[in-house]
Scaffold this motif. Structure first.
Motif, PDB file in Angstrom:
ATOM      1  N   LYS A   2       0.828  -1.195   0.000  1.00 21.90           N
ATOM      2  CA  LYS A   2       0.000   0.000   0.000  1.00 21.90           C
ATOM      3  C   LYS A   2       0.870   1.256   0.000  1.00 21.90           C
ATOM      4  N   LYS A   3       0.515   2.189  -0.884  1.00 21.64           N
ATOM      5  CA  LYS A   3       1.207   3.460  -0.956  1.00 21.64           C
ATOM      6  C   LYS A   3       0.716   4.375   0.152  1.00 21.64           C
ATOM      7  N   ILE A   4       1.639   5.081   0.769  1.00 24.55           N
ATOM      8  CA  ILE A   4       1.277   6.038   1.806  1.00 24.55           C
ATOM      9  C   ILE A   4       1.263   7.421   1.166  1.00 24.55           C
ATOM     10  N   TYR A   5       0.118   8.096   1.262  1.00 19.32           N
ATOM     11  CA  TYR A   5      -0.026   9.421   0.668  1.00 19.32           C
ATOM     12  C   TYR A   5       0.105  10.476   1.750  1.00 19.32           C
ATOM     13  N   SER A   6       0.799  11.538   1.434  1.00 22.99           N
ATOM     14  CA  SER A   6       0.971  12.644   2.371  1.00 22.99           C
ATOM     15  C   SER A   6       0.655  13.946   1.652  1.00 22.99           C
ATOM     16  N   LYS A   7      -0.454  14.564   2.019  1.00 26.07           N
ATOM     17  CA  LYS A   7      -0.815  15.828   1.368  1.00 26.07           C
ATOM     18  C   LYS A   7       0.170  16.932   1.732  1.00 26.07           C
ATOM     19  N   GLU A   8       0.828  16.819   2.894  1.00 25.24           N
ATOM     20  CA  GLU A   8       1.828  17.818   3.289  1.00 25.24           C
ATOM     21  C   GLU A   8       3.018  17.797   2.334  1.00 25.24           C
ATOM     22  N   ILE A   9       3.456  16.600   1.960  1.00 22.17           N
ATOM     23  CA  ILE A   9       4.587  16.480   1.040  1.00 22.17           C
ATOM     24  C   ILE A   9       4.182  16.976  -0.349  1.00 22.17           C
ATOM     25  N   ASP A  10       2.975  16.654  -0.791  1.00 21.52           N
ATOM     26  CA  ASP A  10       2.495  17.175  -2.072  1.00 21.52           C
ATOM     27  C   ASP A  10       2.433  18.699  -2.050  1.00 21.52           C
ATOM     28  N   PHE A  12       4.310  20.675  -0.236  1.00 19.49           N
ATOM     29  CA  PHE A  12       5.700  21.125  -0.259  1.00 19.49           C
ATOM     30  C   PHE A  12       6.253  21.075  -1.681  1.00 19.49           C
ATOM     31  N   ARG A  13       5.953  20.000  -2.411  1.00 16.04           N
ATOM     32  CA  ARG A  13       6.403  19.910  -3.810  1.00 16.04           C
ATOM     33  C   ARG A  13       5.731  20.974  -4.664  1.00 16.04           C
ATOM     34  N   GLY A  14       4.449  21.226  -4.409  1.00 15.06           N
ATOM     35  CA  GLY A  14       3.734  22.269  -5.150  1.00 15.06           C
ATOM     36  C   GLY A  14       4.344  23.643  -4.934  1.00 15.06           C
ATOM     37  N   ILE A  15       4.722  23.948  -3.702  1.00 13.63           N
ATOM     38  CA  ILE A  15       5.371  25.227  -3.398  1.00 13.63           C
ATOM     39  C   ILE A  15       6.707  25.319  -4.139  1.00 13.63           C
ATOM     40  N   ALA A  16       7.446  24.219  -4.167  1.00 12.76           N
ATOM     41  CA  ALA A  16       8.731  24.200  -4.880  1.00 12.76           C
ATOM     42  C   ALA A  16       8.523  24.474  -6.370  1.00 12.76           C
ATOM     43  N   ILE A  39      14.683  21.737  -3.816  1.00 20.02           N
ATOM     44  CA  ILE A  39      13.687  21.262  -2.847  1.00 20.02           C
ATOM     45  C   ILE A  39      12.889  20.106  -3.439  1.00 20.02           C
ATOM     46  N   PHE A  40      12.422  20.275  -4.672  1.00 21.13           N
ATOM     47  CA  PHE A  40      11.652  19.220  -5.321  1.00 21.13           C
ATOM     48  C   PHE A  40      12.481  17.947  -5.451  1.00 21.13           C
ATOM     49  N   PHE A  41      13.739  18.120  -5.838  1.00 22.67           N
ATOM     50  CA  PHE A  41      14.645  16.992  -6.012  1.00 22.67           C
ATOM     51  C   PHE A  41      14.862  16.245  -4.696  1.00 22.67           C
ATOM     52  N   VAL A  42      15.064  16.972  -3.621  1.00 23.89           N
ATOM     53  CA  VAL A  42      15.288  16.359  -2.309  1.00 23.89           C
ATOM     54  C   VAL A  42      14.031  15.634  -1.828  1.00 23.89           C
ATOM     55  N   VAL A  43      12.876  16.275  -1.967  1.00 29.69           N
ATOM     56  CA  VAL A  43      11.627  15.646  -1.531  1.00 29.69           C
ATOM     57  C   VAL A  43      11.356  14.377  -2.344  1.00 29.69           C
ATOM     58  N   SER A  44      11.558  14.438  -3.656  1.00 26.97           N
ATOM     59  CA  SER A  44      11.346  13.250  -4.493  1.00 26.97           C
ATOM     60  C   SER A  44      12.327  12.145  -4.113  1.00 26.97           C
ATOM     61  N   GLY A  45      13.576  12.516  -3.869  1.00 25.09           N
ATOM     62  CA  GLY A  45      14.570  11.534  -3.440  1.00 25.09           C
ATOM     63  C   GLY A  45      14.204  10.901  -2.116  1.00 25.09           C
ATOM     64  N   PHE A  46      13.708  11.718  -1.194  1.00 20.31           N
ATOM     65  CA  PHE A  46      13.265  11.199   0.103  1.00 20.31           C
ATOM     66  C   PHE A  46      12.155  10.168  -0.074  1.00 20.31           C
TER      67      PHE A  46
END
Length: 160
Positions: A2-10, A12-16, A39-46
């Motif tokens: 199961k994929k874990i979705y996080s609207k906070e991370i989305d 953060f990526r949107g702001i980037a 920022i986008f690169f780091v979040v995606s890598g995480f």
């Protein structure tokens, strides 16, 4: 799994992404907006690392499956954007098409970061005569990180 979705991370990526868009507008509304790429690169890598560690811990990780998912998700848009950009270049300035012939294989096969280094391309150079594909370096780095950083047979630490 199961994929874990996080609207906070989305968010953060949107702001980037918005930071980068505002950076590229005339009379830049956000001079430091280029940091949005990082920022986008780091979040995606995480997120990729977290999912990979989870899959390895559960003995469900497979390079073939990982690359199948990446190709299925990224390559349709990558190829579409290449065709559209080449078409636009062909209409606007046919001479520019010849300039991307040497870059095209690096875009398709995922070594664009090394191609740019070899060509002396700087991400921070002016936008005159800049490649439309300058941002594709991140896909190459992501692929290389997966190949060189994840391929190990050690105990995987827990990331919670």
């Amino acid at each position: 799994m199961k994929k874990i979705y996080s609207k906070e991370i989305d968010c953060f990526r949107g702001i980037a992404i918005l930071a980068v868009i505002f950076y590229h507008l005339p009379n830049s509304l956000l001079p430091g907006g280029l940091q949005g790429v990082t920022i986008f690169f780091v979040v995606s890598g995480f997120l990729m690392a977290k999912n990979t560690i989870r899959d390895e811990k559960n003995r469900q990780f497979s390079f073939l499956h990982f690359y199948y998912k990446r190709i299925k998700r990224i390559y349709p848009f990558l190829l579409f954007s290449l065709v559209v950009f080449i078409f636009i270049l062909g209409i606007s300035n046919i001479r520019l098409i010849g300039n991307i012939r040497s870059e095209l294989p690096s875009l398709i096969f995922g070594y664009n970061n090394w191609w740019q280094l070899n060509q002396g391309v700087s991400y921070f150079d002016s936008y005159f005569n800049a490649s439309l594909f300058k941002h594709y370096w991140s896909l190459s780095v992501e692929r290389e990180c997966k190949i060189f950083c994840v391929n190990r047979k050690k105990e995987v630490p827990s990331v919670e």
